[in-house]
Structure formats: C-alpha cells, structure tokens
Design an enzyme around this catalytic site. Structure first.
Site, PDB file in Angstrom:
ATOM      1  CG  ASN A  10      -2.073 -11.415 -16.552  1.00 52.54           C
ATOM      2  OD1 ASN A  10      -0.945 -11.674 -16.129  1.00 52.54           O
ATOM      3  ND2 ASN A  10      -2.292 -10.909 -17.747  1.00 52.54           N
ATOM      4  CD1 TRP A  11      -1.777 -11.450  -9.847  1.00 48.86           C
ATOM      5  CD2 TRP A  11       0.029 -11.761  -8.561  1.00 48.86           C
ATOM      6  NE1 TRP A  11      -2.209 -11.930  -8.636  1.00 48.86           N
ATOM      7  CE2 TRP A  11      -1.116 -12.137  -7.829  1.00 48.86           C
ATOM      8  CE3 TRP A  11       1.274 -11.888  -7.957  1.00 48.86           C
ATOM      9  CZ2 TRP A  11      -1.050 -12.609  -6.520  1.00 48.86           C
ATOM     10  CZ3 TRP A  11       1.353 -12.359  -6.657  1.00 48.86           C
ATOM     11  CH2 TRP A  11       0.201 -12.710  -5.942  1.00 48.86           C
ATOM     12  CE  LYS A  12      -2.166  -7.199 -17.392  1.00 46.36           C
ATOM     13  NZ  LYS A  12      -2.650  -6.279 -18.397  1.00 46.36           N
ATOM     14  CG  HIS A  95      -2.268 -11.240 -22.034  1.00 42.37           C
ATOM     15  ND1 HIS A  95      -1.930  -9.956 -22.391  1.00 42.37           N
ATOM     16  CD2 HIS A  95      -3.192 -11.138 -21.057  1.00 42.37           C
ATOM     17  CE1 HIS A  95      -2.626  -9.119 -21.640  1.00 42.37           C
ATOM     18  NE2 HIS A  95      -3.400  -9.810 -20.819  1.00 42.37           N
ATOM     19  CD  GLU A  97      -0.455  -6.820 -21.238  1.00 40.41           C
ATOM     20  OE1 GLU A  97       0.139  -7.566 -20.445  1.00 40.41           O
ATOM     21  OE2 GLU A  97      -1.408  -6.084 -20.888  1.00 40.41           O
ATOM     22  CD  GLU A 167      -7.630 -10.871 -21.041  1.00 41.41           C
ATOM     23  OE1 GLU A 167      -7.907 -10.652 -19.873  1.00 41.41           O
ATOM     24  OE2 GLU A 167      -6.486 -10.786 -21.495  1.00 41.41           O
ATOM     25  N   GLY A 173      -6.575  -2.844 -19.327  1.00 41.91           N
ATOM     26  CA  GLY A 173      -5.786  -1.825 -18.635  1.00 41.91           C
ATOM     27  C   GLY A 173      -6.200  -0.398 -18.970  1.00 41.91           C
ATOM     28  CB  SER A 213     -11.286  -2.483 -17.397  1.00 41.15           C
ATOM     29  OG  SER A 213     -10.142  -1.934 -18.047  1.00 41.15           O
TER      30      SER A 213
HETATM   31  C1  PEP Z   1      -5.408  -8.602 -18.573  1.00 38.82           C
HETATM   32  O1  PEP Z   1      -4.357  -8.089 -18.889  1.00 38.82           O
HETATM   33  O2  PEP Z   1      -5.561  -9.824 -18.734  1.00 38.82           O
HETATM   34  C2  PEP Z   1      -6.471  -7.752 -18.044  1.00 38.82           C
HETATM   35  C3  PEP Z   1      -7.701  -8.171 -18.131  1.00 38.82           C
HETATM   36  O3  PEP Z   1      -6.081  -6.558 -17.507  1.00 38.82           O
HETATM   37  P1  PEP Z   1      -7.028  -5.464 -16.809  1.00 38.82           P
HETATM   38  O4  PEP Z   1      -7.975  -6.192 -15.895  1.00 38.82           O
HETATM   39  O5  PEP Z   1      -6.090  -4.572 -16.062  1.00 38.82           O
HETATM   40  O6  PEP Z   1      -7.762  -4.768 -17.910  1.00 38.82           O
END
Ligand code: PEP
Length: 248
Positions: A10-12, A95, A97, A167, A173, A213
C-alpha cells in the site's frame, strides 16, 4: 486446497509517477516469485505508468480508493470502470486512514465492496481495532462487527475470491507489530466468522492478510501462522525490503 499467498504493497500518498516507475524497476528482480501473488496498490496518478512498468512481470496493480458511481458529477473521484480500463485488478477498501480521515463508515464501505464485485475488481477489505479497543478486550467483537457490516449482500462465491486484511490501527506506521500469536488469533476469528456466515469451503478459500509494520525482519514469523495468508505492507513496500517480504 492450499491458499496462494498474497503480498500487497500500500504505497499510500507517496511516489510521484516517475518515482513510482523507478521503484517498480528497482523491485522487479526482487519480487520475482511465481508462488506468490504480488500487488502494488498505488496512488491514482501512478496507476497508468505502473501498469505499463509491471507488464510482463508477476505483479498486479491495485488502487487505493475509488468511488461507488460509474460516472458523473463527482469532482475529484475515480470510478471502477476507469480503474478496470487502466488495468487495475484490486482495490483497497476500508483502510483505517480512509475510515478515520475521510469518515468512510461501514454502510458506505459495504456499498464500495458491492460495487467492486459488480465491476470485476477484487476488494482487499481492511479491518482493525484501536489501541483502546484492544486494551478493553473488544477486539474480536469489533472486527466481527466491521466485517459483518461491510459484507452485507455479498455472496459466498464473492467472499471466496476476495482478500481481507487484518490491520490493528495501533500497529500501522508505528513500528509496533502485533505478535504473530495476536495476529493469528484475529485472523482465525475472521476465518471462523466467514465459516459461520458462508460455510467452511468459503472460509477455507478466502485469503486473510496481516498488516501493521510488517517488515523483512518479522514477515517470516507472521506468515508461518496457519490463518495468515499474506501481508498488506505500508512503509516497507517502498523499499527493497519488500522483496524480502515476498520471499519470506
Ligand atoms: C498499511 O497502512 O496498510 C500498513 C500496514 O502500513 P505499515 O506497514 O507502514 O504499518
């Protein structure tokens, strides 16, 4: 039947179009693994160049978002037919976010899931609890509520083809990762819920990812758990480390 692993980045809101193509080229030799489904979920503006850049590789392209109408006066939005025409196969839905910053609730996310299936996109449906919810012991109740609400009207055949990403919000993050036992417990609870709602064949087919993470150091341990079929990766998807996760 063994479930095929799926590792998605997930490049965001990172990577300009030219940076995106550079990243695809850097990762190309590192993610070349025929036993794993590899997906790059990229910002809308990167979709066309990334689809072009991954041609001839094992990588599929996903979108990070879309809108539930096919066309019309929805300034700034992108539709499922647009994504499909550009070569997109997957779309991230729910997600944390988008739930948090853009106030997408489960009723709207359910519409997105239904629209994705009706259009031919494969949803990667995210769910996850906050730190407070975990501390209060309501993680599994919360996850069940999210998934049940997001899947209203979805058929067993559709669920079997989709991806669900667990998640925990406190792990996204932050550098904090759920232990492999914590992640397995929730991923198993998700599979149990799917069995309750749709039967064991569907539960055995649906692919469940862990995200939060995940990195080159912890991926192998997380992916060794029986109900974790892959990962949704944020920060580490933008680095050569992503190749190590694909091959973990
Ligand atoms: C995500 O936002 O889907 C995610 C898992 O981010 P990160 O790996 O940076 O925790």
């Amino acid at each position: 039947m063994a479930r095929r692993r799926i590792i998605a980045g997930n490049w965001k809101m990172n990577m300009t179009p030219s940076e995106a193509v550079e990243l695809v080229n850097t990762l190309k030799p590192l993610v070349d693994n025929a036993d794993v489904d590899v997906v790059y979920c990229v910002p809308a503006i990167d979709i066309v160049p990334v689809v072009e850049a991954v041609k001839g590789t094992n990588v599929a392209v996903g979108a990070e978002n879309f809108y539930i109408e096919d066309k019309g006066a929805f300034t700034g939005e992108i539709s499922a037919p647009m994504l499909l025409d550009a070569g997109v196969k997957y779309v991230i839905i729910g997600h944390s976010e988008r739930r948090d910053y853009f106030k997408e609730d489960d009723a709207f996310l359910n519409k997105k899931v239904l629209k994705a299936f009706a259009s031919g996109l494969t949803p990667i449906l995210c769910c996850g609890e906050s730190k407070e919810q975990r501390e209060n012991g309501v993680t599994i109740d919360w996850i069940r509520l999210q998934i049940k609400s997001d899947l209203v009207g979805v058929t067993a055949e559709q669920v079997a083809s989709m991806v669900i990403a667990y998640e925990p919000i406190w792990a996204i993050g932050t550098g904090l990762t759920a232990t492999s036992d914590q992640a397995q417990e929730v991923c198993k609870a998700i599979r149990d819920l799917i069995a309750e709602l749709y039967g064991t064949d569907t539960a055995e087919a649906v692919r469940i990812q862990y995200g939060g993470s995940m990195n080159a150091g912890n991926a192998a341990e997380l992916l060794s758990k029986p109900d974790i079929d892959g990962g949704l990766i944020g920060g580490a998807a933008l680095k050569p480390d992503f190749g190590k996760i694909v091959n973990a």
